[in-house]
Write a protein that holds these residues in place. Structure first.
Motif, mmCIF file in Angstrom:
data_model
loop_
_atom_site.group_PDB
_atom_site.id
_atom_site.type_symbol
_atom_site.label_atom_id
_atom_site.label_comp_id
_atom_site.label_asym_id
_atom_site.label_seq_id
_atom_site.Cartn_x
_atom_site.Cartn_y
_atom_site.Cartn_z
ATOM 1 N N LEU A 140 6.456 -0.876 3.005
ATOM 2 C CA LEU A 140 7.728 -0.152 2.956
ATOM 3 C C LEU A 140 8.842 -1.010 2.371
ATOM 4 O O LEU A 140 9.692 -0.515 1.625
ATOM 5 C CB LEU A 140 8.125 0.325 4.351
ATOM 6 C CG LEU A 140 7.279 1.433 4.985
ATOM 7 C CD1 LEU A 140 7.720 1.680 6.423
ATOM 8 C CD2 LEU A 140 7.369 2.725 4.170
ATOM 9 N N SER A 141 8.866 -2.285 2.712
ATOM 10 C CA SER A 141 9.937 -3.158 2.224
ATOM 11 C C SER A 141 9.834 -3.386 0.726
ATOM 12 O O SER A 141 10.820 -3.730 0.076
ATOM 13 C CB SER A 141 9.908 -4.500 2.959
ATOM 14 O OG SER A 141 8.712 -5.193 2.680
ATOM 15 N N ASP A 142 8.656 -3.173 0.173
ATOM 16 C CA ASP A 142 8.455 -3.366 -1.261
ATOM 17 C C ASP A 142 9.102 -2.258 -2.082
ATOM 18 O O ASP A 142 9.918 -2.510 -2.963
ATOM 19 C CB ASP A 142 6.956 -3.458 -1.553
ATOM 20 C CG ASP A 142 6.673 -3.738 -3.020
ATOM 21 O OD1 ASP A 142 7.467 -4.453 -3.645
ATOM 22 O OD2 ASP A 142 5.658 -3.230 -3.540
ATOM 23 N N ASP A 143 8.737 -0.995 -1.781
ATOM 24 C CA ASP A 143 9.291 0.112 -2.579
ATOM 25 C C ASP A 143 9.591 1.356 -1.756
ATOM 26 O O ASP A 143 9.814 2.434 -2.305
ATOM 27 C CB ASP A 143 8.342 0.475 -3.724
ATOM 28 C CG ASP A 143 6.963 0.924 -3.235
ATOM 29 O OD1 ASP A 143 6.772 0.997 -1.996
ATOM 30 O OD2 ASP A 143 6.082 1.192 -4.067
ATOM 31 N N GLY A 144 9.588 1.228 -0.425
ATOM 32 C CA GLY A 144 9.924 2.358 0.431
ATOM 33 C C GLY A 144 8.789 3.312 0.710
ATOM 34 O O GLY A 144 8.979 4.319 1.403
ATOM 35 N N THR A 145 7.604 3.038 0.169
ATOM 36 C CA THR A 145 6.453 3.907 0.389
ATOM 37 C C THR A 145 5.249 3.066 0.800
ATOM 38 O O THR A 145 5.235 1.852 0.636
ATOM 39 C CB THR A 145 6.097 4.701 -0.881
ATOM 40 O OG1 THR A 145 5.739 3.774 -1.923
ATOM 41 C CG2 THR A 145 7.276 5.557 -1.348
ATOM 42 N N VAL A 146 4.239 3.755 1.311
ATOM 43 C CA VAL A 146 2.980 3.111 1.672
ATOM 44 C C VAL A 146 1.891 3.621 0.732
ATOM 45 O O VAL A 146 1.699 4.831 0.604
ATOM 46 C CB VAL A 146 2.594 3.391 3.138
ATOM 47 C CG1 VAL A 146 1.221 2.810 3.461
ATOM 48 C CG2 VAL A 146 3.644 2.823 4.077
ATOM 49 N N THR A 147 1.218 2.715 0.066
ATOM 50 C CA THR A 147 0.140 3.078 -0.847
ATOM 51 C C THR A 147 -1.198 2.912 -0.137
ATOM 52 O O THR A 147 -1.486 1.852 0.420
ATOM 53 C CB THR A 147 0.157 2.189 -2.107
ATOM 54 O OG1 THR A 147 1.424 2.333 -2.754
ATOM 55 C CG2 THR A 147 -0.949 2.584 -3.068
ATOM 56 N N ARG A 148 -2.008 3.971 -0.145
ATOM 57 C CA ARG A 148 -3.310 3.938 0.500
ATOM 58 C C ARG A 148 -4.407 4.370 -0.466
ATOM 59 O O ARG A 148 -4.181 5.146 -1.388
ATOM 60 C CB ARG A 148 -3.330 4.866 1.727
ATOM 61 C CG ARG A 148 -2.425 4.404 2.856
ATOM 62 C CD ARG A 148 -2.632 5.251 4.099
ATOM 63 N NE ARG A 148 -1.915 4.670 5.236
ATOM 64 C CZ ARG A 148 -0.691 5.017 5.589
ATOM 65 N NH1 ARG A 148 -0.038 5.940 4.897
ATOM 66 N NH2 ARG A 148 -0.111 4.446 6.618
ATOM 67 N N GLY A 149 -5.591 3.871 -0.180
ATOM 68 C CA GLY A 149 -6.738 4.253 -0.985
ATOM 69 C C GLY A 149 -7.184 5.679 -0.704
ATOM 70 O O GLY A 149 -6.915 6.236 0.368
ATOM 71 N N TRP A 150 -7.899 6.272 -1.685
ATOM 72 C CA TRP A 150 -8.341 7.669 -1.575
ATOM 73 C C TRP A 150 -9.779 7.785 -2.064
ATOM 74 O O TRP A 150 -10.132 7.220 -3.110
ATOM 75 C CB TRP A 150 -7.417 8.556 -2.405
ATOM 76 C CG TRP A 150 -7.821 10.012 -2.452
ATOM 77 C CD1 TRP A 150 -7.947 10.867 -1.400
ATOM 78 C CD2 TRP A 150 -8.129 10.777 -3.625
ATOM 79 N NE1 TRP A 150 -8.315 12.116 -1.840
ATOM 80 C CE2 TRP A 150 -8.427 12.084 -3.201
ATOM 81 C CE3 TRP A 150 -8.166 10.474 -4.988
ATOM 82 C CZ2 TRP A 150 -8.771 13.101 -4.095
ATOM 83 C CZ3 TRP A 150 -8.508 11.476 -5.879
ATOM 84 C CH2 TRP A 150 -8.804 12.783 -5.444
#
Length: 356
Positions: free
Chosen positions: A248-258
């Protein structure tokens, strides 16, 4: 009948605390003989009270049975004022709380233990783990606490919760870890710490400390027949929170695998036919078109037994293992197809951001 209170349901919401800005301790406190006074005096200044205005009541994160009851009793889009807890994790004012505390908020105000108030900015929020990251701008370095390692905590270890239950600021409760890795059907990545430390409405987003003064969980939910603590509370483990906060501190979102599959548990009957002592693995019900799973060759009816070294005992094992992978990262799967094991390689995709 008990009701599960999580996310935007009436659970724990809140909290501010104590005095004298000191950083979190590094050495363990001796607890039972002398009590928790030294620990509390040290960590409490980093715990904050959060007030939210202009929010709307959201129900999307609740279990279905609770959502139906909630919608019968409350207008779904009525404005509300909300209360919650949080804790400062850096001297420049980054604050961790629950997603459900600030979800839909137009204004978020943070009150420090000395009564100073700040308008807070929501840096980012993750509905899937119920974690949010805020930021305030102060003219001084702020007291903060640090994350411990939740994986090292054992059932029976002592813990302390600090928060603002029912608006009673600077409240401290203690207990033990009652269980770990609890799945309470709150979301796809459930892995809660269960504690009997009293957690009530107003505690949501507040820290759960070990007796070294490290944050090992974020208080998030309770099970209760009437809305008050009955000694069954749940906290998001710090190992999960640390990763989410960094994202979140990086760009405000959470990136997850799919991966791109629908899954269900193995039935007892299938386990018996296959000669397994118990059910395990994730049974593929459907494979999304043009998904990483389709490209890898997964088919309906396949049973994933292992994902890149993680044995799949329950569905959440696969969900969490896939989510932990970075997009474009490669992984291998052990798959049971028509009674025969095979290995498939897959290139992970990117999970679309969840609606909040």
């Amino acid at each position: 009948m008990t009701s599960l209170l999580t996310k935007s349901a009436p659970i724990a919401l809140a909290a501010a605390l104590a005095i004298s800005p000191i950083l979190a301790p590094t050495a363990a406190f001796a607890v039972p003989a002398g009590g928790y006074a030294d620990l509390v005096e040290t960590v409490a200044p980093a715990v904050v009270f959060i007030e939210v205005t202009g929010a709307v009541q959201a129900t999307s994160g609740m279990p279905e049975t609770l959502r139906r009851r909630f919608e019968r009793n409350s207008p779904q889009e009525s404005p509300r004022a909300g209360l919650g807890s949080g804790f400062i994790i850096s001297s420049d004012g980054q604050i961790v709380t629950n997603h459900h505390v600030i979800s839909g908020a137009k204004n978020v105000e943070v009150t420090l233990s000395d009564g100073t108030k700040y308008d807070a900015e929501v840096i980012g929020s993750d509905a899937a783990t119920d974690i949010a990251l805020l930021s305030i701008k102060a003219d001084v370095d702020l007291p903060f606490v640090s994350f411990g390692t939740s994986e090292q905590m054992r059932v029976g270890d002592e813990v302390v919760a600090v928060g603002n239950p029912f608006g009673l600021s600077s409240s401290v409760t203690s207990g033990i870890i009652s269980a770990k890795a609890r799945d309470i059907n709150a979301g796809p990545y459930d892995d809660f710490i269960q504690t009997d430390a009293a957690i009530n409405r107003g505690n949501s987003g507040g820290p759960l400390f070990n007796n070294s003064g490290d944050v090992i969980g974020v208080n998030t939910a309770i099970i209760s027949p009437a809305g008050g603590s009955v000694g069954i509370g749940f906290a998001v483990p710090s190992d999960v929170v640390r990763e989410v906060v960094a994202d979140l501190s990086d760009d405000g979102t959470v990136t997850r695998g799919w991966l791109g599959v629908s899954i269900r548990p193995m039935s007892d009957e299938v386990a018996e036919v296959l000669g397994f002592e118990s059910t395990k693995g994730a049974v593929i019900e459907a494979v999304s078109k043009d998904s990483p799973a389709a490209t890898a060759g997964l088919e309906k009816g396949d049973i994933i037994l292992d994902f890149d070294g993680t044995q799949i005992s329950a569905l959440r094992d696969l969900t969490r293992a896939v989510a932990a992978k970075n997009p474009e990262e490669k992984a291998s799967m052990t798959v049971l197809r028509r009674g025969k094991e095979m290995t498939l390689d897959v290139t992970i995709g990117t999970l679309a951001p969840q609606e909040t």
